[in-house]
Design a protein around this motif. Structure first.
Motif, short mmCIF file in Angstrom:
data_model
loop_
_atom_site.label_atom_id
_atom_site.label_comp_id
_atom_site.label_asym_id
_atom_site.label_seq_id
_atom_site.Cartn_x
_atom_site.Cartn_y
_atom_site.Cartn_z
N GLY A 1 0.82 -1.21 0.00
CA GLY A 1 0.00 0.00 0.00
C GLY A 1 0.85 1.26 0.00
N GLU A 2 1.88 1.28 0.88
CA GLU A 2 2.77 2.45 0.94
C GLU A 2 3.49 2.65 -0.39
OE1 GLU A 2 4.71 2.92 5.26
OE2 GLU A 2 4.73 0.88 4.49
N ALA A 3 3.94 1.53 -0.96
CA ALA A 3 4.69 1.62 -2.22
C ALA A 3 3.78 2.16 -3.32
CB ALA A 3 5.23 0.25 -2.60
N VAL A 4 2.52 1.70 -3.31
CA VAL A 4 1.58 2.18 -4.32
C VAL A 4 1.36 3.68 -4.16
CG1 VAL A 4 -0.87 2.15 -4.93
CG2 VAL A 4 0.41 0.01 -4.77
N ALA A 5 1.22 4.13 -2.91
CA ALA A 5 1.02 5.56 -2.67
C ALA A 5 2.21 6.36 -3.20
CB ALA A 5 0.85 5.81 -1.17
N GLU A 6 3.41 5.83 -2.98
CA GLU A 6 4.61 6.52 -3.43
C GLU A 6 4.67 6.57 -4.97
OE1 GLU A 6 6.60 8.03 -1.33
OE2 GLU A 6 7.90 8.75 -2.95
N LEU A 7 4.29 5.42 -5.61
CA LEU A 7 4.26 5.39 -7.08
C LEU A 7 3.31 6.45 -7.60
CD1 LEU A 7 4.17 1.61 -8.12
CD2 LEU A 7 6.06 3.21 -8.33
N ARG A 8 2.12 6.56 -6.94
CA ARG A 8 1.13 7.56 -7.35
C ARG A 8 1.70 8.95 -7.24
NH1 ARG A 8 -3.70 4.83 -5.64
NH2 ARG A 8 -4.62 4.04 -7.56
N LYS A 9 2.43 9.17 -6.10
CA LYS A 9 2.97 10.51 -5.84
C LYS A 9 3.96 10.91 -6.94
CE LYS A 9 5.76 12.06 -2.46
NZ LYS A 9 6.45 11.69 -1.21
N CYS A 10 4.77 9.95 -7.36
CA CYS A 10 5.81 10.24 -8.36
C CYS A 10 5.29 10.10 -9.78
CB CYS A 10 7.00 9.32 -8.18
SG CYS A 10 7.73 9.41 -6.56
N SER A 11 4.02 9.68 -9.92
CA SER A 11 3.45 9.46 -11.24
C SER A 11 3.44 10.78 -12.01
CB SER A 11 2.05 8.91 -11.07
OG SER A 11 1.36 8.95 -12.28
N GLY A 12 3.92 10.76 -13.22
CA GLY A 12 3.95 11.99 -14.02
C GLY A 12 5.29 12.68 -13.95
N MET A 13 5.90 12.70 -12.75
CA MET A 13 7.23 13.31 -12.64
C MET A 13 8.31 12.28 -12.95
SD MET A 13 5.95 15.48 -9.50
CE MET A 13 6.95 14.65 -8.31
N GLN A 14 8.27 11.18 -12.14
CA GLN A 14 9.28 10.16 -12.35
C GLN A 14 8.76 9.05 -13.28
OE1 GLN A 14 11.09 8.77 -8.77
NE2 GLN A 14 12.37 7.28 -9.82
N PHE A 15 7.51 8.63 -13.07
CA PHE A 15 6.98 7.48 -13.80
C PHE A 15 5.89 7.87 -14.79
CE2 PHE A 15 7.99 5.98 -9.42
CZ PHE A 15 9.17 5.35 -9.76
N ASP A 16 5.70 7.03 -15.77
CA ASP A 16 4.63 7.21 -16.75
C ASP A 16 3.29 6.94 -16.06
OD1 ASP A 16 2.77 6.96 -18.73
OD2 ASP A 16 4.09 5.89 -20.11
N PRO A 17 2.39 7.97 -15.99
CA PRO A 17 1.14 7.78 -15.23
C PRO A 17 0.30 6.61 -15.76
CG PRO A 17 1.23 9.96 -16.30
CD PRO A 17 2.53 9.30 -16.57
N VAL A 18 0.29 6.41 -17.07
CA VAL A 18 -0.51 5.31 -17.63
C VAL A 18 -0.01 3.97 -17.08
CG1 VAL A 18 -1.21 4.18 -19.77
CG2 VAL A 18 -0.86 6.66 -19.73
N LEU A 19 1.31 3.84 -17.04
CA LEU A 19 1.88 2.58 -16.57
C LEU A 19 1.66 2.40 -15.08
CD1 LEU A 19 5.22 2.47 -18.59
CD2 LEU A 19 3.08 1.26 -19.03
N VAL A 20 1.76 3.51 -14.32
CA VAL A 20 1.53 3.40 -12.88
C VAL A 20 0.11 2.89 -12.64
CG1 VAL A 20 1.27 4.71 -10.75
CG2 VAL A 20 3.24 5.12 -12.22
N ASP A 21 -0.87 3.49 -13.36
CA ASP A 21 -2.26 3.05 -13.19
C ASP A 21 -2.40 1.57 -13.55
OD1 ASP A 21 -2.96 5.51 -12.37
OD2 ASP A 21 -3.79 6.19 -14.30
#
Lengths: 426, 459
Positions: free
Chosen positions: B389-409
């Motif tokens: 859960g924490e990791a998912v929250a962190e991925l969401r937070k960095c989505s768009g800046m560090q990670f591709d938002p489509v892939l994070v979703d």
């Protein structure tokens, strides 16, 4: 790159050397004679000739690489042999003389090879020549018999004659290829013939059976059989292609990943590659068979993988200078890494025992371990340097240690092999 | 096929009942009509041929029935004996020597009987002639035969795939992945083998049952080669995994990282619908993504304090060194791109090239997500493992800046569907191997988005 420089003088399979030249000349003479004779006498049953020629060309176009830099054209070979063995096409007797079979095969092969040339791939003249000779042998033996009443009426006799000729032609081709390979790679003929037979058995069986199918099916169905048979032949060929493909990817991957020890600064640049090449050459000199050589090459490439578990690289990376205990520990760690893969049991054993002296307390290590021990020491002492004095000094040092450390037979083979790579050395 | 859902049971019962009724009908008709094929040599030979083909194991797919050359025998039976005889030949799958429970045998037998009968009817409908074909019948016989082959392939695969769809999801998705990969080969070989059926029938008047022997030889060679291929492929991936693990021995805490990133990247790649071949490539790319870390000196990896500019540069070079190692493998270039760019960021602040957004290759964007996720959910020397859960929250937070938002979703959706085996992730470091050197412990993790590498402030 120093890695390849002193290996470049090793004769490659693709370069034309004396044995292959002889073969190509022989096939060339046969080709000219066959085409001249056919042109003079006129093409008998040109429709059949065209259909079979097209199948042969297609087969040559869809050539197949087999393990160990070999090439085959199974569809083309099956088509050519089928043409040589056909007794009827539909209800009409097939009247092509032997030299016409040779001419059609040769022209078909050349047409099929042209796109390879255009795409910048090697023409593979040697392979084509040996395939042509095998077809010529079968055609010359079978064409005169094709319309004897005995052969025509007794199907079982005909099948037996066909099978015997196909096997004989296949054996002849293997002998030719074995001779050429022994010459090119400086292997022993008996060993290279055995390698050739082992590798060619499955494909040879498929090609032989397909050739008989083609000969019989053209009788049962007419020329349409050729079109129908392409599909099942392609299935066999695809299966082989995938098999050969994964084998070469496997080797490439191990070669590449073996370099992690170099990138990590554990060993000198190019060390694994050079030890691999050296070990294979020595193994070949000692008459090892191809499956054993492959295992040896894997082991040689990964022989230093145990160093990855060391906290800090050994100075200079040369295990020959490390203490015997360290050497043994590195070998053991390397072997346990390889064992984890669960598939390379023999390789792990070779790596584990590479640190043991030739006359140690644990008995004689396997030949692979002894070769790697010597090849590794040689490369640690010489490195990629092309300096032949350094190489001579290193060999001298190994020779002095043959009482206990290094196998004298291996050191002698190493001397011969490196002598070829550093020509002019005494 | 260990556990069946109710729908699968029902489906199987329908297929088997249909086949039993069909076979009963065929037998009654054959006896009533005085057809003598029940005792003919052809039926016996073809049934034996079918059993030989069906009994020899293949490891190409997890379900061998999906890739059986036995269609050569049933289709020869269509021509020589007609639909009824073909159905009888197909039904012998029930007693083939292959391993498998009664349930599986019953289904296979029913499937082959039905598809053989259907193809026989198609052959007759298009005017095919039943009996030993004489040369005069060619090439006219080819059209009805081609129709019979197509119907055979379609019915066979249709019945099989519906069954696979009804199987429990985990097994089915796995098998579907494998099937996808070889689907083109499957169809080509099915049609190829069907042609052999016509050959057997055509050669019957020349050489009789010996035709079957001639046909079997190339067929078994092909199967041998496929078996060798499968064995080599397995050995290949095991060797690769072992070598990657060897690279990780330097640091206890990252052991298993490559393997898990590989699985995460594969999961994400499947989720966004990548083709089977690309999924295979990304599996290997994920495994090899950090191989270049070996070029980073141990003391830099272990350093507890902030890094100097040079040390940071050494770490940032690792994707390039990885590329240098794997470049000579005959890989898809995409996998190489994935390895080289897996530390790029969507906002262009990543390394080694500073690519942004869509400039970053898709493989690299996929690996980046899986890489960060595994880093966060694993134990590190400076912190415990975080929960999913924490990791998912962190991925969401960095989505768009560090990670591709489509892939994070997509990744989060895949996690939500329970496709991630949380057992494997977040475990404490494994015990040392016997004879192992003391474990090295990295004090920082360059993959961890929650704890960026600290760099000495330059003056």
């Amino acid at each position: 790159m120093t890695t390849q420089r002193h290996l470049a003088r090793q004769p490659g399979w693709q370069s034309i050397d004396s044995g292959q030249l002889l073969l190509v000349i022989l096939a060339g003479v046969l080709l000219v004679a066959a085409v001249a004779q056919t042109a003079a006498a006129g093409l008998v049953q040109p429709r059949d000739a065209l259909a079979f020629g097209a199948l042969i060309a297609l087969g040559e176009l869809l050539r197949l690489s087999l393990p160990g830099d070999r090439e085959a054209a199974p569809i083309g070979s099956a088509g050519a042999l089928g043409y040589a063995l056909a007794v009827r096409v539909g209800t009409l007797p097939a009247l092509q003389p032997a030299l016409q079979v040779v001419a059609v095969t040769a022209v078909g092969m050349i047409v099929g090879a042209l796109p390879h040339l255009a795409a910048g791939r090697p023409a593979g003249v040697g392979g084509m020549a040996s395939r042509l000779l095998a077809v010529a042998f079968v055609a010359m033996a079978f064409r005169p018999l094709a319309h004897l009443a005995l052969i025509d009426r007794h199907m079982w006799l005909r099948l037996a004659v066909m099978a015997v000729l196909i096997v004989a032609g296949w054996l002849a081709e293997c002998v030719i290829k074995g001779l050429i390979r022994a010459d090119a790679l400086r292997a022993r003929f008996v060993v290279s013939l055995a390698d050739e037979l082992r590798i060619q058995v499955p494909l040879g069986a498929a090609v032989g059976a397909s050739a008989m199918l083609i000969a019989l099916a053209t009788e049962a169905m007419g020329l349409v059989a050729l079109a129908l048979l392409i599909a099942p032949l392609l299935v066999t060929q695809t299966a082989f292609r995938r098999y050969a493909g994964i084998r070469s990817t496997y080797l490439q991957t191990v070669r590449a990943l073996a370099r992690v020890t170099e990138v990590g600064g554990y060993v000198e640049d190019g060390h694994s590659y050079r030890v691999g090449q050296l070990a294979v050459a020595v193994g070949r000199e000692l008459g090892m068979s191809e499956p054993d050589l492959l295992e040896l090459e894997y082991a040689a490439l990964m022989h230093d993988i145990g160093q990855l578990s060391l906290a800090d690289p050994i100075p200079g990376g040369a295990t020959v200078l490390a203490s015997p205990e360290d050497q043994e520990r590195i070998a053991g760690l390397g072997a346990s890494v390889i064992e984890q893969a669960g598939v390379l049991g023999g390789v792990a054993e070779i790596v584990r025992r590479q640190s043991q002296p030739w006359r140690g307390s644990d008995g004689e290590p396997p030949i692979g371990s002894r070769i790697i021990r010597a090849a590794n020491a040689f490369d640690d002492l010489v490195g990629g340097s092309p300096d032949r004095d350094r190489s001579a000094a290193a060999l001298e040092r190994l020779r002095l240690d043959t009482a206990a450390e290094y196998d004298p037979g291996v050191v002698e083979a190493l001397t011969k092999v490196t002598g070829r790579w550093y020509p002019g050395r005494l | 096929m260990s556990r069946l859902t109710r729908a699968a049971w029902l489906y199987m019962a329908v297929v088997v009942t249909a086949a039993v009724l069909l076979l009963a009908h065929v037998l009654v008709q054959a006896m009533a009509g005085g057809q003598d094929y029940l005792l003919s040599r052809a039926l016996l030979v073809l049934a034996v041929l079918f059993m030989i083909c069906d009994s020899s194991p293949t490891t190409l797919t997890s379900r061998q029935s999906a890739w059986s050359p036995s269609s050569a025998a049933t289709l020869a039976a269509v021509v020589l004996l007609g639909p009824g005889g073909a159905a009888l030949v197909g039904a012998t799958s029930l007693i083939s020597l292959r391993r498998g429970g009664l349930r599986e045998r019953a289904f296979n037998g029913a499937m082959y009987a039905l598809s053989a009968y259907a193809s026989g009817e198609a052959y007759l409908a298009l005017g095919g002639h039943i009996g030993v074909p004489r040369p005069g019948l060619f090439p006219g016989i080819i059209l009805p035969f081609a129709a019979a082959a197509a119907v055979h392939v379609a019915v066979n695969h249709g019945l099989l795939w519906s069954m696979l769809l009804l199987l429990p999801p985990s097994g089915a998705s796995l098998q579907r992945g494998r099937l996808d990969l070889h689907l083109s080969l499957l169809l080509v070989s099915d049609l190829g083998y069907a042609t052999l059926g016509l050959l057997i029938a055509a050669l019957w008047h020349l050489v009789g049952p010996f035709a079957a022997v001639l046909v079997l030889i190339p067929l078994f060679v092909a199967r041998w080669a496929m078996g060798q291929f499968a064995a080599q492929e397995g050995a290949y991936s095991a060797t690769m995994a072992a070598l990657c693990q060897a690279v990780e021995t330097k640091d206890f805490y990252t052991r298993g990282h490559s393997e898990r990133v590989s699985r995460g990247a594969t999961l994400l790649a499947r989720q966004i619908g990548m083709g089977a071949e690309r999924v295979e490539a990304i599996r290997y790319a994920g495994m090899l993504h950090d191989v270049g870390k070996l070029g980073v000196p141990t003391k830099v990896l272990q350093k507890t304090g902030p890094l100097t500019e040079e040390e940071l540069a050494a770490i940032q070079l690792h994707p390039m060194r990885g590329l240098e190692i794997v470049r000579q493998i005959g890989f898809l270039t995409e996998a190489l791109d994935g390895i080289m760019h897996h530390h790029e960021r969507m906002d262009g602040k990543g390394y080694p090239m500073g690519l942004a957004g869509d400039e970053i290759p898709e493989f690299a964007r996929v690996i980046a997500v899986a890489d960060a996720f595994d880093s966060m959910t694993s134990t590190r020397s400076y912190r415990g493992a975080r929960s999913v859960g924490e990791a998912v929250a962190e991925l969401r937070k960095c989505s768009g800046m560090q990670f591709d938002p489509v892939l994070v979703d997509a990744f989060i959706a895949a996690l939500a569907q329970g496709r991630w085996d949380s057992q494997a992730a977040g475990q404490p470091p494994p015990a040392a191997l016997p004879g192992d050197f003391p474990a090295q412990v990295a004090a920082q993790d360059h993959d961890d988005p929650t704890a960026p590498l600290r760099v000495v402030e330059s003056r």
